[in-house]
Design a protein around this motif. Structure first.
Motif, PDB file in Angstrom:
ATOM      1  N   GLY A 300       0.843  -1.190   0.000  1.00  8.53           N
ATOM      2  CA  GLY A 300       0.000   0.000   0.000  1.00  8.53           C
ATOM      3  C   GLY A 300       0.877   1.238   0.000  1.00  8.53           C
ATOM      4  O   GLY A 300       1.679   1.445   0.922  1.00  8.53           O
ATOM      5  N   THR A 301       0.759   2.064  -1.019  1.00  9.44           N
ATOM      6  CA  THR A 301       1.607   3.241  -1.129  1.00  9.44           C
ATOM      7  C   THR A 301       1.190   4.303  -0.108  1.00  9.44           C
ATOM      8  O   THR A 301       0.111   4.245   0.491  1.00  9.44           O
ATOM      9  N   THR A 302       2.052   5.289   0.053  1.00  9.72           N
ATOM     10  CA  THR A 302       1.761   6.378   0.979  1.00  9.72           C
ATOM     11  C   THR A 302       0.511   7.134   0.574  1.00  9.72           C
ATOM     12  O   THR A 302      -0.347   7.442   1.407  1.00  9.72           O
ATOM     13  N   MET A 303       0.389   7.442  -0.710  1.00  7.25           N
ATOM     14  CA  MET A 303      -0.776   8.184  -1.177  1.00  7.25           C
ATOM     15  C   MET A 303      -2.047   7.356  -1.031  1.00  7.25           C
ATOM     16  O   MET A 303      -3.111   7.894  -0.683  1.00  7.25           O
ATOM     17  N   TRP A 304      -1.967   6.069  -1.271  1.00 11.07           N
ATOM     18  CA  TRP A 304      -3.131   5.186  -1.099  1.00 11.07           C
ATOM     19  C   TRP A 304      -3.632   5.244   0.338  1.00 11.07           C
ATOM     20  O   TRP A 304      -4.827   5.348   0.603  1.00 11.07           O
ATOM     21  N   SER A 305      -2.706   5.204   1.280  1.00 14.78           N
ATOM     22  CA  SER A 305      -3.077   5.260   2.685  1.00 14.78           C
ATOM     23  C   SER A 305      -3.567   6.641   3.085  1.00 14.78           C
ATOM     24  O   SER A 305      -4.555   6.782   3.817  1.00 14.78           O
ATOM     25  N   ARG A 306      -2.918   7.687   2.596  1.00 13.46           N
ATOM     26  CA  ARG A 306      -3.308   9.056   2.962  1.00 13.46           C
ATOM     27  C   ARG A 306      -4.703   9.380   2.461  1.00 13.46           C
ATOM     28  O   ARG A 306      -5.519   9.955   3.197  1.00 13.46           O
ATOM     29  N   LEU A 307      -4.992   9.030   1.223  1.00 10.18           N
ATOM     30  CA  LEU A 307      -6.314   9.337   0.678  1.00 10.18           C
ATOM     31  C   LEU A 307      -7.399   8.556   1.397  1.00 10.18           C
ATOM     32  O   LEU A 307      -8.518   9.046   1.586  1.00 10.18           O
ATOM     33  N   ALA A 308      -7.096   7.328   1.795  1.00 11.21           N
ATOM     34  CA  ALA A 308      -8.084   6.546   2.552  1.00 11.21           C
ATOM     35  C   ALA A 308      -8.371   7.192   3.900  1.00 11.21           C
ATOM     36  O   ALA A 308      -9.474   7.038   4.440  1.00 11.21           O
ATOM     37  N   ASN A 309      -7.401   7.929   4.453  1.00  9.34           N
ATOM     38  CA  ASN A 309      -7.592   8.645   5.712  1.00  9.34           C
ATOM     39  C   ASN A 309      -8.005  10.093   5.505  1.00  9.34           C
ATOM     40  O   ASN A 309      -8.018  10.874   6.466  1.00  9.34           O
ATOM     41  N   LYS A 310      -8.328  10.451   4.266  1.00 10.21           N
ATOM     42  CA  LYS A 310      -8.705  11.826   3.918  1.00 10.21           C
ATOM     43  C   LYS A 310      -7.613  12.817   4.309  1.00 10.21           C
ATOM     44  O   LYS A 310      -7.875  13.917   4.779  1.00 10.21           O
ATOM     45  N   GLN A 311      -6.374  12.417   4.122  1.00  5.63           N
ATOM     46  CA  GLN A 311      -5.232  13.288   4.339  1.00  5.63           C
ATOM     47  C   GLN A 311      -4.618  13.577   2.975  1.00  5.63           C
ATOM     48  O   GLN A 311      -4.007  12.700   2.364  1.00  5.63           O
ATOM     49  N   TYR A 312      -4.775  14.776   2.505  1.00  2.00           N
ATOM     50  CA  TYR A 312      -4.354  15.112   1.158  1.00  2.00           C
ATOM     51  C   TYR A 312      -2.929  15.678   1.171  1.00  2.00           C
ATOM     52  O   TYR A 312      -2.434  16.110   2.215  1.00  2.00           O
ATOM     53  N   PRO A 313      -2.251  15.670   0.028  1.00  2.00           N
ATOM     54  CA  PRO A 313      -0.871  16.171  -0.016  1.00  2.00           C
ATOM     55  C   PRO A 313      -0.795  17.612   0.467  1.00  2.00           C
ATOM     56  O   PRO A 313      -1.613  18.455   0.095  1.00  2.00           O
ATOM     57  N   GLU A 314       0.192  17.874   1.311  1.00  2.18           N
ATOM     58  CA  GLU A 314       0.351  19.206   1.878  1.00  2.18           C
ATOM     59  C   GLU A 314       1.680  19.855   1.504  1.00  2.18           C
ATOM     60  O   GLU A 314       1.802  21.071   1.555  1.00  2.18           O
ATOM     61  N   THR A 315       2.672  19.046   1.153  1.00  2.00           N
ATOM     62  CA  THR A 315       3.993  19.574   0.844  1.00  2.00           C
ATOM     63  C   THR A 315       4.492  18.973  -0.468  1.00  2.00           C
ATOM     64  O   THR A 315       3.918  18.018  -1.003  1.00  2.00           O
ATOM     65  N   LEU A 316       5.582  19.541  -0.948  1.00  2.00           N
ATOM     66  CA  LEU A 316       6.198  19.001  -2.158  1.00  2.00           C
ATOM     67  C   LEU A 316       6.733  17.597  -1.920  1.00  2.00           C
ATOM     68  O   LEU A 316       6.750  16.765  -2.834  1.00  2.00           O
ATOM     69  N   ASP A 317       7.178  17.331  -0.702  1.00  2.00           N
ATOM     70  CA  ASP A 317       7.664  15.987  -0.385  1.00  2.00           C
ATOM     71  C   ASP A 317       6.548  14.959  -0.543  1.00  2.00           C
ATOM     72  O   ASP A 317       6.793  13.819  -0.980  1.00  2.00           O
ATOM     73  N   ASP A 318       5.327  15.311  -0.176  1.00  2.00           N
ATOM     74  CA  ASP A 318       4.208  14.377  -0.339  1.00  2.00           C
ATOM     75  C   ASP A 318       4.014  14.019  -1.811  1.00  2.00           C
ATOM     76  O   ASP A 318       3.754  12.861  -2.152  1.00  2.00           O
ATOM     77  N   ILE A 319       4.138  15.005  -2.673  1.00  2.00           N
ATOM     78  CA  ILE A 319       3.987  14.758  -4.118  1.00  2.00           C
ATOM     79  C   ILE A 319       5.154  13.926  -4.638  1.00  2.00           C
ATOM     80  O   ILE A 319       4.976  12.984  -5.415  1.00  2.00           O
ATOM     81  N   SER A 320       6.359  14.263  -4.209  1.00  2.00           N
ATOM     82  CA  SER A 320       7.540  13.546  -4.715  1.00  2.00           C
ATOM     83  C   SER A 320       7.552  12.092  -4.240  1.00  2.00           C
ATOM     84  O   SER A 320       7.953  11.201  -4.996  1.00  2.00           O
ATOM     85  N   VAL A 321       7.119  11.842  -3.002  1.00  2.00           N
ATOM     86  CA  VAL A 321       7.080  10.466  -2.512  1.00  2.00           C
ATOM     87  C   VAL A 321       6.112   9.636  -3.352  1.00  2.00           C
ATOM     88  O   VAL A 321       6.395   8.470  -3.675  1.00  2.00           O
ATOM     89  N   ASN A 322       4.999  10.221  -3.728  1.00  2.00           N
ATOM     90  CA  ASN A 322       4.035   9.499  -4.569  1.00  2.00           C
ATOM     91  C   ASN A 322       4.661   9.127  -5.912  1.00  2.00           C
ATOM     92  O   ASN A 322       4.509   7.993  -6.390  1.00  2.00           O
ATOM     93  N   TRP A 323       5.371  10.057  -6.519  1.00  2.00           N
ATOM     94  CA  TRP A 323       6.029   9.771  -7.801  1.00  2.00           C
ATOM     95  C   TRP A 323       7.102   8.692  -7.628  1.00  2.00           C
ATOM     96  O   TRP A 323       7.226   7.785  -8.456  1.00  2.00           O
ATOM     97  N   ILE A 324       7.875   8.793  -6.553  1.00  2.00           N
ATOM     98  CA  ILE A 324       8.949   7.823  -6.308  1.00  2.00           C
ATOM     99  C   ILE A 324       8.367   6.419  -6.146  1.00  2.00           C
ATOM    100  O   ILE A 324       8.883   5.439  -6.700  1.00  2.00           O
ATOM    101  N   GLU A 325       7.306   6.288  -5.372  1.00  2.00           N
ATOM    102  CA  GLU A 325       6.701   4.978  -5.158  1.00  2.00           C
ATOM    103  C   GLU A 325       6.177   4.387  -6.463  1.00  2.00           C
ATOM    104  O   GLU A 325       6.386   3.202  -6.754  1.00  2.00           O
TER     105      GLU A 325
END
Length: 581
Positions: A300-325
């Protein structure tokens, strides 16, 4: 025009000089147009010698205005007509026989038609705001549509042959979580079981730890006795992407593999945080791991887990981690997907999977050392009413695991049957987490929800957030405790596996890969749709059971067969590197 109003008497002479001094300067080029647009149908005739206001020519202007108003009237009547048709069609549909039946849990077996009275055990399933909220979370994640994309996966079956011997196989497992080291979740326990399983087959297993936790000496000794080499990788000498949650760990893995060039036959990463990105890029560039197979497991990727918890990207690191995964998944040699759901879910989100994908469940935990209390209890209990004495939420306290859904279901059931929970204890078994940046504890939120509800405020409520894994398993194995796993979305949760393995009296949400874990003949008895009223109906049915009604749920596959498949999988993808030495 407002200032000029006392002097502008329609039809009476008006001195030109006074008019211009008050309203329209001589220098203004648009004086006539402005005055015409802001007065009530009259304009100044600047060329007239009589110097008075005259009525303008409205030809053309009135016609356009009349057409505009007529078009508005036509549009309004059309909208009213369409609304009437829609209302009438729905009213006609509701009057058809059988269409106004409440959507209760036993609707398929109900014989009361055309109007189904709400019988005991039937909770009204009329639409509500809470249903819409939970339905919004589930949309696109747990629908059957995802499974239609399964044909896109090139499934490689595991050939489980008797000669699946992996003795001497060199395996390295990179992870930031490991069972027994805090902090660790489901990923850590899954990888710990994988390491123990491979080591039990005489494979040389190395665990390269990328996290910040400290290894307990007791755990270290136990791993050495099992044949697992545990190494905590040091921080890099140079500063690379400071404090980046993915790239720092990936760079540590790259440095370690550079020093151990072609030392391993198989390397395991997981998709969470994408730590495989640097080693995989090095392999694609041709200067590392050319004789090593890299496997990325879908937890389960970070973004998959965050969206399931209704936690949306807040920083550039959140976006970059999604791309990296996503990039690490696409670049891997093999993808190990524990469930069909998680693979098809990634496909539906646009992730490009590599050619080699295997659907294979996680390594089952070896829990033989934990006593199965349910068996000893079975011999002593007769027919007892009520059978359920405690209702236990089992899982981490976060939105994705469904604690708020559970609270809503309890309130719905208590509202329908006010005294049904008077002698039943309500427990939450799981680690607490923050709600958001303003609310640091789900435990406190749940406590406040209970206190603010007149149906729940007097219930016996407790939180069991300091249990370790073995204590939690021993606790749920008592069949007098009804275990609730109301997750909003899941991959292959360990809570469900442990509940099945230890004969727990449990029900779980029919989401993600949970159904794949349960024997098809048992799924209807223990699964429910993750909506408050559906769960309330299931709770009532389970609370109303007696001991003779209780039947343990079975695995869809036996743990022994899963372990054999995992060993065969490693044998199949093994590329011996000793021939190159």
């Amino acid at each position: 025009p407002q200032r000029a109003a006392p002097h502008c008497v329609v039809g009476l002479p008006l001195q030109r000089k006074k008019f211009y001094d008050i309203v329209m300067p001589k220098e203004s080029p648009n004086v006539r147009r402005r005055f015409h647009s802001k007065t009530i149908g009259y304009e100044f005739n600047g060329t007239s010698n009589e110097n008075h206001l005259v009525q303008p020519d409205f030809k053309g202007h009135k016609t356009k205005r009349r057409r505009f108003l007529w078009n508005l009237q036509v549009l309004k009547h059309c909208l009213f007509f369409l609304a009437g048709v829609f209302f009438a069609s729905n009213l006609f549909y509701l009057t058809l026989p059988g269409q106004n039946l409440p959507n209760c849990a036993n609707q398929s077996n109900c014989t009361i038609k055309p109007k189904c009275a709400i019988q005991p055990g039937h909770i009204d399933q009329s639409s509500s705001l809470s249903e819409f909220t939970y339905g919004t979370i589930l949309a696109g994640r747990n629908s059957d549509k995802a499974y239609n994309d399964l044909d896109l996966i090139r499934y490689n079956s595991v050939e489980n042959s008797p000669d699946s011997n992996i003795r001497g196989l060199r395996v390295c497992i990179f992870t930031a979580e490991f069972g027994g080291i805090f902090p660790s979740g489901g990923i850590g326990y899954v990888l710990a079981e994988l390491a123990n399983l491979l080591a039990s087959q005489k494979a040389y297993v190395t665990v390269a730890y990328l996290g910040s936790g400290k290894l307990d000496e007791t755990l270290a000794k136990d791993l050495r006795e099992r044949g697992v080499l545990f190494i905590k990788l040091p921080e890099p000498d140079i500063e690379v992407a400071p404090n980046h949650i993915s790239l720092v760990g990936s760079y540590k893995a790259l440095l370690y593999l550079r020093d151990k060039h072609n030392h391993f036959d198989i390397i395991h990463f997981n998709d969470y945080l994408g730590h495989a990105i640097y080693p995989l890029f090095a392999k694609r560039q041709g200067w590392l791991l050319e004789k090593t197979t890299v496997v990325v497991t879908l937890h389960g990727t970070t973004m998959w887990s965050r969206l399931a918890n209704k936690q949306y990207p807040e920083t550039l690191d959140d976006i970059s981690v999604n791309w990296i995964e996503r990039k690490a998944i696409s670049t891997a040699d093999f993808i190990w997907s524990p469930s069909k759901f998680i693979a098809t879910s990634l496909i539906s989100e646009g992730v490009v999977l590599p050619e080699n994908v295997v659907i294979l469940k996680n390594a089952p935990p070896n829990l033989d050392h934990i006593s199965k209390h349910s068996k000893s209890v079975d011999r002593k209990i007769k027919s007892i009413v009520p059978f359920v004495k405690e209702i236990v939420f089992f899982g981490r306290l976060e939105l994705r695991k469904g604690p708020l859904l559970f609270v809503d279901a309890l309130e719905a059931m208590s509202k329908k049957y006010p005294n049904i929970l008077d002698h039943t204890k309500i427990s939450f078994l799981g680690r607490d987490t923050p709600v958001d940046k303003w609310h640091p504890s789900y435990k406190e939120k749940i406590r406040q929800d209970f206190l603010s509800s007149k149906h729940l405020m007097n219930l016996n409520l407790s939180f069991l957030d300091n249990f370790d894994r073995e204590q939690a398993i021993s606790y749920i194995s008592n069949p007098h405790r009804l275990i609730i796993i109301p997750s909003m979305t899941e991959n292959l949760p360990g809570t469900v596996y442990e509940s099945i393995e230890f004969g727990a009296n449990f029900i779980a949400a029919d989401v993600g890969g949970i159904k794949e874990m349960i024997h098809p003949d048992d799924s209807d008895r223990c699964l429910f749709k993750p909506l408050p009223l559906n769960l309330a109906t299931k709770l009532y049915d389970k609370i109303s059971e007696t001991y003779k009604d209780f039947k343990p749920v079975r695995h869809s596959e036996t743990p022994t067969s899963i372990r054999s498949d995992i060993i065969a999988f490693h044998k199949q993808i093994h590329q011996p590197s000793s021939q190159y030495w």
